[in-house]
Design an enzyme around this catalytic site. Structure first.
Site, PDB file in Angstrom:
ATOM      1  CB  THR A  68      -9.234   3.588  -1.223  1.00  0.00           C
ATOM      2  OG1 THR A  68      -8.879   4.405  -0.112  1.00  0.00           O
ATOM      3  CG2 THR A  68      -8.134   3.630  -2.265  1.00  0.00           C
ATOM      4  CG  ASN A 119      -2.597   4.514  -0.017  1.00  0.00           C
ATOM      5  OD1 ASN A 119      -2.210   5.475   0.649  1.00  0.00           O
ATOM      6  ND2 ASN A 119      -3.705   3.858   0.279  1.00  0.00           N
ATOM      7  CB  CYS A 157      -4.637   1.202   3.067  1.00  0.00           C
ATOM      8  SG  CYS A 157      -6.107   1.760   3.936  1.00  0.00           S
TER       9      CYS A 157
END
Ligand code: NAD
Length: 469
Positions: A120, A227, A279
């Site tokens: 990411t 996200n 994350c």
């Protein structure tokens, strides 16, 4: 196809094993020798359903492990970068691992390759990777950069990879698009799901996942935006839970009414101690930072992060209001991982809450089905670890539920009550029905719902005692 995956972490190892499962020849490269030797000896270094089976099935045949990045890149047509992108001190993503991989693979690019961002990363990273590879000597026409963000969730990573909602591929030309399409063809055509050996198909699986072709920048943004949106959903329902506590409503009832609206949906409406993991916290900070760098103050994300921190503070307040003073109290804790189904404790709310309670002078006995070894490394000897939930509860002043493991949803409640010194449960994941807990003799605190207790106690306790706000 011949594929290199750089990084054998939660994403790299799953990606490598799943590409091998789809029929490709994969070398997973890592520079951590201890991880490599464990993998070569057939060990699975992370707790992930179906991963040990896939490693056993393909290791030594279509799946190899190596520390020789250049050799592996020379022999591959696609190189997936799946190394870590942690938070730097200023909230930006630390892209130094990505840069170091880009530098190293440059010298191995002679015939055509697609270098794929699986990690990411903030928007514009693909341009930087290209610059670094060219700066270190590769011919600009001998490679393309693509972005193929990963949406797997720890705990169901293999299933998520093999039966995805969608596959996002960000490319700048047809040549790289064709290679990525071909790599994922067994999934997009449904061929894999029809194989008798395929891992069990989840009931929620899409028959044929769509491959969404975008520009590289859009693909990079899709991951950060996804996200950020999911974290926003969690913080939103946690804020609603706080209002529920203030007005005496039941957040689970609110979730039911809210989540059945098809525009909203029930998933991620899980009130609790907040999100954690490797994350959401870092990706929100990185998205916030990259937006600011490009002239937009994404203040909504500040609030999402603030609510998340506040949620842990509120939980601690709940523990205090249940137990009065904390110094010297003995607490049983169920759950160390940042969520159920994984051994990952990075940014785990459970670990952060335990640290705060230790600071307040509590003694803690904790149990987690998979994360104990990792937690031991960060909590050292300050916590006693037990072999099961009942041992964690033994003689404790209260039991705290901090991770949503399935096994915690079906505990033997009479046995738990017998083990505890006082039958008090403070549930940070809303795993139990409050009335049922009261009927079983517990004083029970949860999130966004009124505390409950057995009738004989309820009648003798002033209402303020139960206030948690
Ligand atoms: P991780 O820390 O578990 O694994 C990273 C691996 O890369 C480590 O094994 C490390 O030794 C290796 N590595 C670092 N530098 C290297 C180098 N120069 N050469 C070879 N190997 C190197 O990380 P992770 O959780 O797998 O995440 C990887 C990326 O994927 C991150 O950007 C993360 O944000 C993203 N992501 C993670 C998840 C998740 O659930 N964990 C989901 C989607 C996306």
């Amino acid at each position: 196809m011949r594929v290199t995956v750089v990084g054998s972490g939660y994403v790299g190892l799953v990606t490598g094993a799943c590409f091998a499962e789809l029929g490709h020849y994969v070398v997973v490269v890592d520079n951590d020798q201890s991880k490599l030797s464990a993998l070569r000896e057939g060990e699975c270094p992370i707790h992930e359903q179906f991963l040990p089976e896939l490693l056993r099935r393909h290791h030594g045949d279509r799946l190899m492990f190596s520390d020789d990045l250049q050799k592996s890149v020379r022999e591959s047509v696609a190189v997936f970068i799946a190394v870590g992108t942690p938070s730097a001190d200023n909230g930006e993503a630390d892209l130094s691992y990505i840069e170091s991989v880009a530098r190293e693979i440059s010298g191995a690019i002679s015939d055509y390759k697609v270098v794929v961002e699986k990690s990411t990363v903030p928007v514009y990273t693909s341009e930087w990777i290209r610059k670094i590879i060219v700066r270190n000597g590769a011919n600009p026409s001998s490679f393309d950069i693509a972005s193929n963000p990963e949406f797997l969730r720890e705990g169901s990573a293999v299933t998520d990879f093999l039966f995805p909602d969608r596959i996002v591929v960000g490319v700048e030309n047809d040549r790289s698009a064709t290679i990525l399409r071909e790599l994922y063809e067994p999934l997009t055509s449904g061929l894999y799901s029809r194989q008798p050996y395929s891992v069990p198909i989840p009931t929620t699986a899409h028959a044929l996942p769509r491959l969404i072709l975008t520009s590289t920048k859009s693909a990079e943004l899709i991951k950060h935006a996804s996200n950020a949106f999911l974290a926003t959903k969690i913080s939103f329902i946690n804020a609603v839970a706080t209002v529920c506590e203030s007005v005496g409503a039941d957040v689970q009832q609110v979730c039911d009414g809210l989540g059945t609206d098809s525009r909203i949906g029930p998933r991620f409406l899980n009130p609790g101690v907040g999100y954690g993991g490797s994350c959401f916290p870092k990706d929100l900070s990185a998205f916030r930072a990259v937006a600011r760098e490009h002239g937009y103050e994404f203040r909504l994300l500040d609030e999402v992060m603030r609510i998340n921190e506040d949620q842990r503070r509120r939980f601690l307040k709940k523990v205090r209001s249940a137990l009065w003073t904390l110094r010297g109290k003995h607490l049983g804790v169920l759950g160390l991982a940042f969520k159920g189904g994984t051994d990952d404790i990075r940014e785990s709310p459970a670990i952060l809450i335990i640290r705060a309670l230790l600071q307040e002078g509590c003694a803690i006995t904790a149990y987690d089905p998979a994360a104990t070894e990792r937690a031991r490394e960060v909590l050292h000897s300050n916590v006693t670890f037990s072999a099961n939930a009942y041992e964690a509860a033994a003689d404790a002043d209260a039991l705290l539920l901090l991770t949503d493991w399935e096994e915690f949803e079906s505990l033997d409640l009479p046995r738990l009550a017998r083990e505890l010194k006082y039958p008090i449960v403070i549930d940070g994941r809303n795993l139990y029905d409050p009335q049922r807990m009261a009927d079983q003799g517990f004083t029970y605190y949860s999130v966004g719902r009124a505390p409950t207790m057995p009738d004989h106690l309820a009648s003798s306790v002033p209402k303020e005692y139960l206030e948690t706000r």
